[in-house]
Motif scaffolding. Sequence first.
Motif, PDB file in Angstrom:
ATOM      1  N   LEU A 290       0.827  -1.207   0.000  1.00  0.00           N
ATOM      2  CA  LEU A 290       0.000   0.000   0.000  1.00  0.00           C
ATOM      3  C   LEU A 290       0.864   1.261   0.000  1.00  0.00           C
ATOM      4  O   LEU A 290       0.481   2.277  -0.597  1.00  0.00           O
ATOM      5  CB  LEU A 290      -0.922  -0.003   1.218  1.00  0.00           C
ATOM      6  N   PHE A 293       1.972   1.782  -3.504  1.00  0.00           N
ATOM      7  CA  PHE A 293       0.828   2.286  -4.276  1.00  0.00           C
ATOM      8  C   PHE A 293       0.574   3.765  -3.987  1.00  0.00           C
ATOM      9  O   PHE A 293       0.311   4.550  -4.915  1.00  0.00           O
ATOM     10  CB  PHE A 293      -0.417   1.464  -3.938  1.00  0.00           C
ATOM     11  N   LEU A 378     -10.331  -2.636  -8.011  1.00  0.00           N
ATOM     12  CA  LEU A 378      -9.838  -2.090  -6.742  1.00  0.00           C
ATOM     13  C   LEU A 378     -10.919  -1.999  -5.665  1.00  0.00           C
ATOM     14  O   LEU A 378     -10.699  -2.458  -4.531  1.00  0.00           O
ATOM     15  CB  LEU A 378      -9.197  -0.722  -6.975  1.00  0.00           C
ATOM     16  N   THR A 382     -10.676  -4.229  -2.361  1.00  0.00           N
ATOM     17  CA  THR A 382     -10.452  -3.485  -1.120  1.00  0.00           C
ATOM     18  C   THR A 382     -11.504  -3.858  -0.083  1.00  0.00           C
ATOM     19  O   THR A 382     -11.188  -4.063   1.099  1.00  0.00           O
ATOM     20  CB  THR A 382     -10.491  -1.974  -1.387  1.00  0.00           C
ATOM     21  N   TYR A 405      -3.583  -3.828  -5.527  1.00  0.00           N
ATOM     22  CA  TYR A 405      -2.745  -2.631  -5.478  1.00  0.00           C
ATOM     23  C   TYR A 405      -1.392  -2.842  -6.147  1.00  0.00           C
ATOM     24  O   TYR A 405      -0.811  -1.889  -6.680  1.00  0.00           O
ATOM     25  CB  TYR A 405      -2.578  -2.182  -4.031  1.00  0.00           C
TER      26      TYR A 405
END
Length: 431
Positions: A290, A293, A378, A382, A405
Motif C-alpha cells: 500500500l 501504491f 480495486l 479493497t 494494489y
Amino acid sequence: LWMLALCAATAFAAASWGTLVAFWREKTFQTLAISLLGVFVLIGLAETVTGVVGAETPVGVWVGALNPFRTLTVLLNPLAQSVSNEAVHVSALPSVVMLSGLGLLLNGVTVARLRVWYPPRTIHQRTESDDAAESAMRTVEPRNVWAAPVLWREMMTRAYGRKVVFIKLAYVALAAAVFYYLVQRGGDALLLGMLPVQGMAFVGLALLSLVLVNTQAVTSITSERDGNTLELLLVTDVTPREFVVGKLLGILYNAKELIAVPIAFAVYFVFARLADPSDTVFLVLGFLVLTAFSAMLGVHAGLTYDRSRSAIGNSLGTMFFLFVGIFVFMMLLVETRGTPLVQIQSFLLFIGCGSIALYASLTAKNPSNALMLAAGGLPFLTFYAIVSFLLGSAFEAFFAIALAYGFTTVAMLVPAVHDFDVALGRTGDRG
C-alpha cells in the motif's frame, strides 16, 4: 439527518483548519500534512481530556463532542447506550455545535489575520540594503552530484523544505502518545464492535502514514510543475526512468519515519503476544504494498493533471475513497442490518459509482486497458481485504491487497517510466 449534519459540521471544521494553515504555510506539502496532523491531534486531545474528566461529566460531553467518530458510534449503535427498556434517544447536537463553532472560530482568525499575512504591494520593490546584502553573500562551493541527479536532489537537499522535519516529529509524537495509551489503558474491548484497541491504533497510524506519503508524492511533482522545471526535463539528458524512479525512491527515503512507525507497532504486538507472527508478516507486507501504491499514485496524479489543485484533489480523493470511504460504507451496512437485497443494491451502487469515478481519475489523460481493469477491481478487492482483515484472515487480506494494489502500481508505473510524453498524456515529438 443527524449524520448529515455531523458530516457537514466535520467537513466545515476541517476545511476551516486547512484554510488557516494554507495562509500560514507556503508549501503545499506542509499545508496538507499540518492540516491532516492537526485533525488527528484534535481528536487525540479531545479523547485525552474526556478520559481525564470523565465522559459523563458536562465538560467531558462537550469536549468529547469534538471527536465526530465518538458521536458517529452512538448514532450507528444507539442501543449500546441503553441500560433499560425505555425508548432510546440519541443526538449529535453537541458535536454539530462544537465542530461548527470551531469552524467559525478558525474562519474568524483567518479573516482577521489575512491582511497581516498577505504580502504588501511593495514586496517586489528592491532597496539599496537588499542589493548590498545580495552582493555581500558569500559564494557557496559546488557539491558533487551523483550520476542520478533526481535521486540526489531528493535525498541530499531539502527539496521539501525544513518544516517537513517538524511534521515528522509531530507524527512520531502522536505515535508515542498512542503507544503510551496502549500500554496504560489498552484492553480487549472492541471499538465499533469490530477491532480491538491495538488493531485500531495500527490502522489509524498506517492510514495517516499512507496519506502523508501520498501527499508528499503528489506535491513532489506539482512543485516541479509550479516551478516551471518539469517541462525543462523534456529537453535534458534525464530519462523518464531516472526521473520517476528517482522521485519514488526519494519519496520513500524522506518518508522512512512514517513507514517505520506502523511497522514498529506491528513488531511490538508480536513481542507483546498480541498478534500472531505469521499474520504480522502478511500485515507488514500488505502495508508495504500500500505504501508503494500511495507513492506511485501521487506521482501518477502529478504527471496526469496540469493544475496542482486537480492533481492533489484526485490523488487524495482516491486515497480516502479506497481506505476510508469503503470502510465507513461497510460499517454502515453492518450497523443498519437491512435486508440482504437492499444491502446488495446499496453495495453495487456504491462500488459501481466508485469504480467509474476511479477510472475517470486514473485515466484522465492516459487511457489504458490495465488502468480500466484496475479501476474496476480495486473497490471490490479493497472491500474483500477489509472484511478479511476484520475477520482475522491476514493471508486473504494480503493476497487481495497484493493482487489489486500491486497490479495498479505496475499499471501506473509502466507508462511513467516508458516516456514523458506517455506519462503526461501527450503525443508527438519532444521539444
